[in-house]
Each structure stands twice: as C-alpha cells, then as structure tokens.
Motif scaffolding. Sequence first.
Motif, mmCIF file in Angstrom:
data_model
loop_
_atom_site.group_PDB
_atom_site.id
_atom_site.type_symbol
_atom_site.label_atom_id
_atom_site.label_comp_id
_atom_site.label_asym_id
_atom_site.label_seq_id
_atom_site.Cartn_x
_atom_site.Cartn_y
_atom_site.Cartn_z
ATOM 1 N N ALA A 191 9.148 12.470 3.743
ATOM 2 C CA ALA A 191 8.833 13.721 3.048
ATOM 3 C C ALA A 191 7.583 14.389 3.630
ATOM 4 O O ALA A 191 6.575 14.592 2.946
ATOM 5 C CB ALA A 191 8.660 13.470 1.547
ATOM 6 N N GLN A 192 7.627 14.712 4.900
ATOM 7 C CA GLN A 192 6.560 15.428 5.581
ATOM 8 C C GLN A 192 5.273 14.622 5.692
ATOM 9 O O GLN A 192 4.171 15.182 5.798
ATOM 10 C CB GLN A 192 6.276 16.771 4.883
ATOM 11 N N ARG A 193 5.401 13.299 5.651
ATOM 12 C CA ARG A 193 4.246 12.443 5.915
ATOM 13 C C ARG A 193 4.732 11.228 6.681
ATOM 14 O O ARG A 193 5.911 10.896 6.624
ATOM 15 C CB ARG A 193 3.539 12.010 4.619
ATOM 16 N N GLU A 194 3.841 10.610 7.392
ATOM 17 C CA GLU A 194 4.192 9.413 8.140
ATOM 18 C C GLU A 194 3.464 8.211 7.558
ATOM 19 O O GLU A 194 2.290 8.310 7.172
ATOM 20 C CB GLU A 194 3.833 9.566 9.630
ATOM 21 N N VAL A 195 4.174 7.090 7.485
ATOM 22 C CA VAL A 195 3.568 5.832 7.058
ATOM 23 C C VAL A 195 3.929 4.780 8.097
ATOM 24 O O VAL A 195 4.834 4.978 8.927
ATOM 25 C CB VAL A 195 4.081 5.389 5.668
ATOM 26 N N ALA A 196 3.203 3.678 8.085
ATOM 27 C CA ALA A 196 3.476 2.605 9.028
ATOM 28 C C ALA A 196 3.319 1.263 8.332
ATOM 29 O O ALA A 196 2.459 1.094 7.465
ATOM 30 C CB ALA A 196 2.527 2.694 10.230
ATOM 31 N N VAL A 197 4.173 0.341 8.688
ATOM 32 C CA VAL A 197 4.082 -1.031 8.194
ATOM 33 C C VAL A 197 4.223 -1.972 9.391
ATOM 34 O O VAL A 197 4.630 -1.555 10.471
ATOM 35 C CB VAL A 197 5.185 -1.346 7.156
ATOM 36 N N GLY A 198 3.846 -3.190 9.186
ATOM 37 C CA GLY A 198 4.024 -4.218 10.201
ATOM 38 C C GLY A 198 4.869 -5.347 9.656
ATOM 39 O O GLY A 198 5.460 -5.240 8.586
ATOM 40 N N ALA A 199 4.899 -6.445 10.407
ATOM 41 C CA ALA A 199 5.710 -7.571 9.963
ATOM 42 C C ALA A 199 5.069 -8.880 10.416
ATOM 43 O O ALA A 199 4.496 -8.972 11.497
ATOM 44 C CB ALA A 199 7.122 -7.476 10.518
ATOM 45 N N GLY A 238 0.819 -1.207 0.000
ATOM 46 C CA GLY A 238 0.000 0.000 0.000
ATOM 47 C C GLY A 238 0.852 1.255 0.000
ATOM 48 O O GLY A 238 0.552 2.234 -0.701
ATOM 49 N N VAL A 239 1.939 1.243 0.771
ATOM 50 C CA VAL A 239 2.841 2.401 0.792
ATOM 51 C C VAL A 239 3.498 2.573 -0.572
ATOM 52 O O VAL A 239 3.585 3.688 -1.117
ATOM 53 C CB VAL A 239 3.917 2.215 1.886
ATOM 54 N N ASN A 240 3.948 1.482 -1.136
ATOM 55 C CA ASN A 240 4.621 1.528 -2.438
ATOM 56 C C ASN A 240 3.688 2.044 -3.521
ATOM 57 O O ASN A 240 4.069 2.872 -4.357
ATOM 58 C CB ASN A 240 5.128 0.132 -2.776
ATOM 59 N N ASP A 241 2.425 1.553 -3.525
ATOM 60 C CA ASP A 241 1.468 1.977 -4.545
ATOM 61 C C ASP A 241 1.043 3.424 -4.354
ATOM 62 O O ASP A 241 0.834 4.162 -5.327
ATOM 63 C CB ASP A 241 0.235 1.065 -4.510
ATOM 64 N N ALA A 242 0.922 3.844 -3.110
ATOM 65 C CA ALA A 242 0.416 5.191 -2.837
ATOM 66 C C ALA A 242 1.476 6.262 -3.057
ATOM 67 O O ALA A 242 1.170 7.353 -3.563
ATOM 68 C CB ALA A 242 -0.126 5.266 -1.401
ATOM 69 N N PHE A 243 2.720 5.987 -2.696
ATOM 70 C CA PHE A 243 3.722 7.046 -2.698
ATOM 71 C C PHE A 243 4.875 6.790 -3.678
ATOM 72 O O PHE A 243 5.771 7.614 -3.801
ATOM 73 C CB PHE A 243 4.296 7.219 -1.289
ATOM 74 N N GLY A 244 4.868 5.640 -4.332
ATOM 75 C CA GLY A 244 5.887 5.392 -5.350
ATOM 76 C C GLY A 244 7.054 4.561 -4.848
ATOM 77 O O GLY A 244 7.222 4.324 -3.652
ATOM 78 N N HIS A 245 7.884 4.135 -5.825
ATOM 79 C CA HIS A 245 8.998 3.234 -5.503
ATOM 80 C C HIS A 245 10.076 3.907 -4.666
ATOM 81 O O HIS A 245 10.737 3.259 -3.857
ATOM 82 C CB HIS A 245 9.612 2.678 -6.789
#
Length: 618
Positions: free
Chosen positions: A560-568, A490-497
């Motif tokens: 870049a002035q935004r926060e994202v989160a992932v799990g494992a 989701g992070v990759n698709d939303a904000f790019g590679h």
Amino acid sequence: MPLRRLAFALAAGNVVVILVLVLAAAVALRAGRESEEVRARESAENLVNGLAIELGAELKQLDNALSTIAMRVHAADSSRVDGRAEIERSIVEQRSLLPQVDAIRVADEHGIVRFGIEAGAAPVSIADRDYFREAQARDGMVVSEPIQGRIVRKWGIVVARRLQRADGSFAGVAFTNLSSDHFLDRFRRIALGSAGAVALRSGGLRLITRYSVIDGAQEKNIGTSTISDEMTRRLAADPERGSYLTPTALDGIERYTAYKRVPGCTLRVFVGLGTRDFLAGWRREVAQMAALLAIAIATIAGFSALLFLQQRRQAIARREIARLAQEQSVMLDNEIVGMAKLKDRVVLWKNRALDRIFGYEPHELVGAGMRQLYLDDDSFDDIGRRAYPMLQASGRFRAQLRMRHKQGHAIWVDLCGAAVSPHESFWSMTDITAIKDSEAHAQHLALHDAVTGLPNRRLFAERLLYILADAQRRRQMTGVCYLDLDGFKGVNDAFGHDAGDAVLREVAKRLLGCIRTNDVVARFGGDEFALILSNIQDASEVERVLQRVLHAVEQPIRLAQREVAVGASIGVAIGPEHGDDPDTLTARADQAMYTAKRAGKHRVCLWSAAPERVATSA
C-alpha cells in the motif's frame, strides 16, 4: 311385495336411528375429547413456559458472570503475574455464585485454556469446538450443541462469551458448562403424571437431556436428533412455540407436547403429557357410550347391519386406495430424486427430477439408452457388470459415481437400483455434486493454511513421512528446514494484521519460487515456515538453496505505497545424518533455527549434536 317394502322401511328406519345415535355420540365424544385436549395443551404450555423462563434466567445469570470475567480479562494484563492472579480471582468469585456449573475457564485466541484449570495440568485446546468458532465470529452469548467435555468428562452444553482486546480484535473466550445431569435434576421435580416426559434440545434439535416418568433418564440418546415428523412440521411452522399430539419418536408413547424456545438463545424445551392420563375419563365415557350404542345396534336386523358395515368398509378402502395412489404419485414425481424404470437398460418411464438432474427436456429420455448418461463406455460397462448380477441375487444395488450432464460436464450421482423382473429394474438417482464438492473443500481446508494456502503442519508431516521413506529406498538425503521471519512482529505491530498477512503471502510466494516442484513449503503458524528439500546429494546443495531463500526473503516488500523488509533465520537438519524419522528431524531443525536466532539472525544454521560446532552462514 308389501313385506319386502316393509322390510326395506324397517331396515331404512333402523339405519336412520343408528346414524342419528352414532352422530350424536360422535359429536358428544369429540367435544369431550377436544375439551380434554385443550386442558392437556394448557397444562403442557404452562409447564413449558415456566421451565423456559427458569432456564432463560439461569443462562442469563451465566452470561452475566462471563461478561464480568470478560471485563476483568480486558482490564487485566495477562502477561503479568498480578494480572493473571486478578483473572483467576475473578473466576473463583463468579464460580462461587454459580453452584450449578462445574467450572469457569478462559481460553486464549488460539483456543488454549489458560485460566480456570489446575496448576500443572496438561494443555487443553478448544479451538476445534463450534462454540469457540462462533464466539470468534460474533459478540454476545454463545450456547453450544450438546458435547462431552475434555476436562470434565460429562455431557452438557457450553455457554461462552467472546473476549476482545482494546482494538476490538479477538482475544479468546470465557466459557462455562451446564451438565445434562444438572437439567435432569430439575426435570425430575416436575409433575408429569404417569407417562410424561420433558426434554431440552439444542438449536440443531440435538438432545441435551431428557427425563421420562416411565424410562427415567435417557442418557443413551444424548447428542442425537431423533424427532417425530409432527415435531418437524410444527417447528417449521413456528420455531418459537407451539404444541402437537403425536407418539414420541424416542419411546413411541403418545403425548400432548408443548415446546418453547428459551429466551435469549436457541435452546428449546419440550414437555409432553401422556394421553392416558388426560383421556382416562374420556375413554371411560367412550366405553359407556359404545356399550349403549351396541345394545341399540343389536336390535337392528342383521341384513341392515351387514349392509351398513360393508358399505362403510368399502368407503374406507376407497379412501385408503386414493390416499396411497396420491402418496405414490407425490413420491415418484418429486423434484429432488430422479427415478426411472428400465428394460434392458432402456428408459421405459422417468420422472421430472431425472430430467432436471441431467438437463434433458421431458420427452428426450423416454426410449433412450442409459449409455448417454454415463461418462464413457468403461463406466457404463462397469455398472453393468457389477449391478445386474447383484440385482438378480439380492434385488438391490447402490453406488456413487460420476455421470454425464447433457451439456457434457460430469456430475456426482448416488445411484440405487432394485429388480422388478428378470429384464426390468427400477432406479433412483440423486445429485450429490454439491456434497462431493463440499467434502473436497473441507479436506483442502483441513490440510492447508488459510492465509497463504500452503500445506499446514499436518500435511507437512504426512509428506515428510513419504519423502523420507522414498529417500531411504533411493539412498538419498533429505533436508528439513525450519524458517522463522526476522522483523515480522515489527511490521505486524506497525501496520496491522492485514499488512502482516500480505507479508506472509509474499514470503510464501518467494519460498515457492526458490524450490523445486518435488520440494515442499509449509506454514506452521505465526511467522514460522518449514521446507522439505528432497533428493539432495550433500549439505552444500541445501546451503545453496537456502542462500537463495535468504536473499529472496530479504528483498523489500511493497505494501500500500510503502515498503517493508523482513529477514529469516533458518535451521536445517539432514536425514539420515541427523535422524531418520520426521519428529527427530523437525525438532532438530527447530533447534538449529533457534541457534541461528542467537547467533545474530539472518542466517542458516545446520544442526549439530555439539551446539558450539553448529555451522552457520549469514
């Protein structure tokens, strides 16, 4: 006295007559040879021009077919059955238009061949091929160096074209091949006389195929780059087209050779026509004129003839001596290879290149001991112990070692020595520091992930094998962990590679912060990581470490002035309880990771032979 003057006059007159005859004959023969050489050059250039145009048109036809396939792949959805069928139909359609190729195939962005292969065939990867990497880096037709195929085991070249998605990102390559035999069939039909040859070489001058009227096909030389010095000079002066006269490096036959770059690519065609064909008439003329000159010269007094021949031999010898002296001076006083003459390991003579390599002024090394060029006494003594007995025994010594620059830093040197006398020796030294640095860099790239800098799968497997062997000796346990990020897509698709790569680097940093220095973190690709926890006492110790890992990974990441989160989701296999070899432990850790995914993600799962009893913890 008058007789002597008459004899001198007769001799001088005869010499003048002979010189006039020789000069006239030389001018005539030179003009005749130049005329034959022009005819030979024009014939070779006409053949090579026509052949280059034909090959260029053929490559253009292949590139058009690949462009058509690339458009079909771009338009079709390869994830759907009908999309894949459309791509296969396009390949079959274009293949029917190209009888000269063995197959047309399509590989994905990872280099795995997906289309154009038989159903059920084993997967084939071309990710390590140079043409795949070149197509990945740029658009347009890519023509490979000569290679031997992995699916069709033939020598030839590959013509490839980049595939890309709607956003311009790399999506793989469409490629086909032209075998060396295909070009050979074409070359056999060319009229080359009794000693001609035709060859096709790559941009790197490696032989793709060659046909000689005398020797036939040259299969044993395919892929090599053996060329003559004259060819090297001509290509340096004009890489596009040209001609020269020299013996061919591969068979030693003298030919008039013309070359031309194939339009639209880096390939070059070479056509050589044997001098024995074009100079046959000229050589007969030489023989006839030589016979006439021999009859004329036979009438001259022996003293005059001997004097003339003696002077002529002396002039030739002087020129050869001067030439050899000049060549020796150029060779010894070059700018690349350092050279020195030593007596008892003290410099008697050296060239400028030695000063440049070690950073000394022109006057500093003459009379100096060689010890100052070595890093320490041990290396100096070691070369002394090894080199000089070999110089006395076989006359030669060679080694690669680190030596000392005047400024104090170490440089790599290729050192070669030859004995001159029992106390004197001659040495050459080449700076190979750049080569050694390049080798070290290439080794690092081969064993580490390019995005995170972590060990890759290959290095992970090597270290796991070593750690398991050490744990067996110490009777300790080893934890092998397979980690897959949750929410990364989701992070990759939303904000790019680029954002995705930043997340991967941050996760790698956090994983390294959670483990000990003797543990290992690796990236297998995508969002998959692997860990080796060495020297552990029980499963609870692994549990504590991985809980820290889960907590660290789940912390927000600033991008870049935004926060994202992932799990494992983490799967664990413990050796020797769950296996005692790397493949078994890695596979079972992977299975446990998928169990963690199915159990709700964001947790650790310990592998068990009974899936329903797999231990999980969120």
